[in-house]
Design an enzyme around this catalytic site. Structure first.
Site, PDB file in Angstrom:
ATOM      1  N   THR A 325      34.591 -37.816  21.368  1.00 16.76           N
ATOM      2  CA  THR A 325      33.102 -37.860  21.505  1.00 16.76           C
ATOM      3  C   THR A 325      32.932 -38.376  22.875  1.00 16.76           C
ATOM      4  O   THR A 325      33.367 -39.452  22.991  1.00 16.76           O
ATOM      5  CB  THR A 325      32.530 -38.478  20.512  1.00 16.76           C
ATOM      6  OG1 THR A 325      31.076 -38.515  20.646  1.00 16.76           O
ATOM      7  CG2 THR A 325      33.226 -40.119  20.114  1.00 16.76           C
ATOM      8  N   HIS A 377      43.149 -47.953   9.529  1.00 15.90           N
ATOM      9  CA  HIS A 377      44.204 -48.868   9.451  1.00 15.90           C
ATOM     10  C   HIS A 377      45.169 -48.558   8.166  1.00 15.90           C
ATOM     11  O   HIS A 377      46.069 -49.144   8.101  1.00 15.90           O
ATOM     12  CB  HIS A 377      43.574 -50.342   9.685  1.00 15.90           C
ATOM     13  CG  HIS A 377      44.436 -51.291  10.007  1.00 15.90           C
ATOM     14  ND1 HIS A 377      45.883 -51.060  10.491  1.00 15.90           N
ATOM     15  CD2 HIS A 377      44.303 -52.486  11.009  1.00 15.90           C
ATOM     16  CE1 HIS A 377      46.297 -51.916  11.231  1.00 15.90           C
ATOM     17  NE2 HIS A 377      45.299 -52.863  11.516  1.00 15.90           N
TER      18      HIS A 377
END
Length: 406
Positions: A325, A377
């Protein structure tokens, strides 16, 4: 005989859709293959063309209605011509002078109203029958309209003086608000963003990159590149090339979680976040490892144009292993992009801005850009995420590495 206008087959996994916009109204003449209505789904906008030339006879589902695949939404009378009454429009032929005027019609000798006269009549909310025409054949002129306006103004009572209290009430009237329903795309984006925040252990790491080497390459070869390939050499092709190389070195970031399994992808389909009038979409540039810089630039340009025009297909919006992005085109200096599930990471590029940097013990002004990598994560550890971002940084600062694979 009439032709039924049906909702087209909806994409897989799309249960229903919304009637976005009817481009024609009952009684309007339509040509073959002319778009009648737009059907909006969670992913794309489907255009429904006229199967035959004729007149739109009826609209059964208005704008905003929720519809299903193959549902009947209107009828078309093939071969009809303008002004020919249809079954559903015949009831509307008996209209008052006001209704005929609002539709751009009038009676008798006033059929030849000029656009300027019609505009004046509309501005002053006058019916053509209130105005006596002094033109040729009794036609209404601008002077005729203004004469009626002046007579009405003289006959109106004098406006009373506005008090402070009344002025306060008037000012309150300007504090208005407008409520409009969310589009299906906007609702879907909202759901996915919230889902990403709630179902992933998202963390963002940052770095910065010196864009001077790439800017020098673009300046040196821009003209030749455009002349040879028919497309401008932008920054996105370098970003994609660097990301693909980094993904090869860190396969966890090109993977996704599926239940209790980790799915490693041996291909590199990169999603591009594109802002469109309908909202944010992420079309996918597939098999980027096989594409040259020119092919990447052409692919990105095509996807961006389709996104702005609402022409993206479901296939072009599905898949994707990693997202890029570029908020820098809007002036963003730094941000924390949100992961696009089920992907495990997203890279945010930002505004290129001159900053003083220390180089070999000296202060040098360089065009710097912040990089932001948001990652899940649960799948990606800090070591892999930071190493991935450093690799992207090194490849962008020294594009020769892309050729030498070092």
């Amino acid at each position: 005989m009439t032709i039924e206008i049906l909702v087209p087959d909806l994409p897989e996994s799309v249960a229903d859709a919304t009637v976005a916009t009817w481009h024609k109204q009952p009684g309007d003449v339509v040509a073959r293959d002319e778009v009648l209505v737009d059907i909006e789904t969670d992913k794309v906008v489907l255009e429904v063309p006229a199967p035959e030339a004729g007149v739109l006879e009826a609209i059964l589902e208005q704008d905003g209605a929720t519809v299903l695949s193959k549902q009947l939404i209107g009828r078309l009378k093939p071969g009809a011509v303008a002004g020919e009454p249809t079954k559903d429009s015949a009831a509307n032929t008996q209209t008052s002078p006001e209704q005929r005027y609002r539709a751009g019609l009038s009676d008798g000798d006033n059929d030849a109203l000029t656009p300027a006269v019609r505009r004046l009549l509309a501005e002053h909310e006058l019916n053509p029958n209130e105005v006596a025409g002094s033109g040729v054949g009794g036609r209404i002129t601008r002077e005729d309209v203004m004469a009626v306006v002046e007579r009405k103004a003289q006959a109106e009572p004098k406006v009373p003086e506005i008090t402070t209290a009344a002025l306060s009430e008037i000012e309150e009237g300007y504090r208005s608000q407008k409520r409009v329903p969310m589009t299906r795309l906007r609702k879907r984006v909202a759901e996915r963003m919230l889902d990403a925040k709630n179902t992933t252990a998202m963390l963002t790491t940052f770095n910065e990159v010196n864009m001077q080497p790439i800017m020098d390459i673009r300046k040196l070869y821009q003209e030749q590149f455009e002349k040879r390939h028919g497309v401008r050499l932008g920054f996105m092709s370098f970003y994609v090339k660097a990301v693909v190389e980094a993904l090869k070195r860190f396969p966890e970031i090109n993977a996704s979680i599926d239940g209790d399994d980790i799915v490693y992808h041996n291909y590199f389909d990169i999603s591009m976040a594109v802002s469109t009038p309908r909202g944010l979409v992420t079309p996918v540039l597939k098999n980027c490892e096989r594409l040259s810089l020119a092919e990447i630039e052409k692919g990105i340009k095509e996807l961006a144009e389709k996104g702005r025009d609402g022409k993206l297909t479901v296939d072009e919006l599905t898949g994707g292993n990693f997202t890029i992005t570029n908020g820098g085109v809007f002036g963003s200096l730094m941000s924390t992009p949100i992961i696009n599930p089920p992907q495990s990471a997203i890279l945010g590029m930002h505004k290129i801005q001159d900053r003083p940097m220390a180089v070999d013990g000296k202060v040098v002004i360089l065009p710097m850009m912040y990089l932001a990598l948001s990652y899940d994560h649960r799948l990606v550890d800090g070591k892999e995420s930071v190493s991935f971002l450093v690799t992207v940084k090194e490849l962008l600062e020294d594009p020769t590495r892309l050729l030498l694979d070092v």
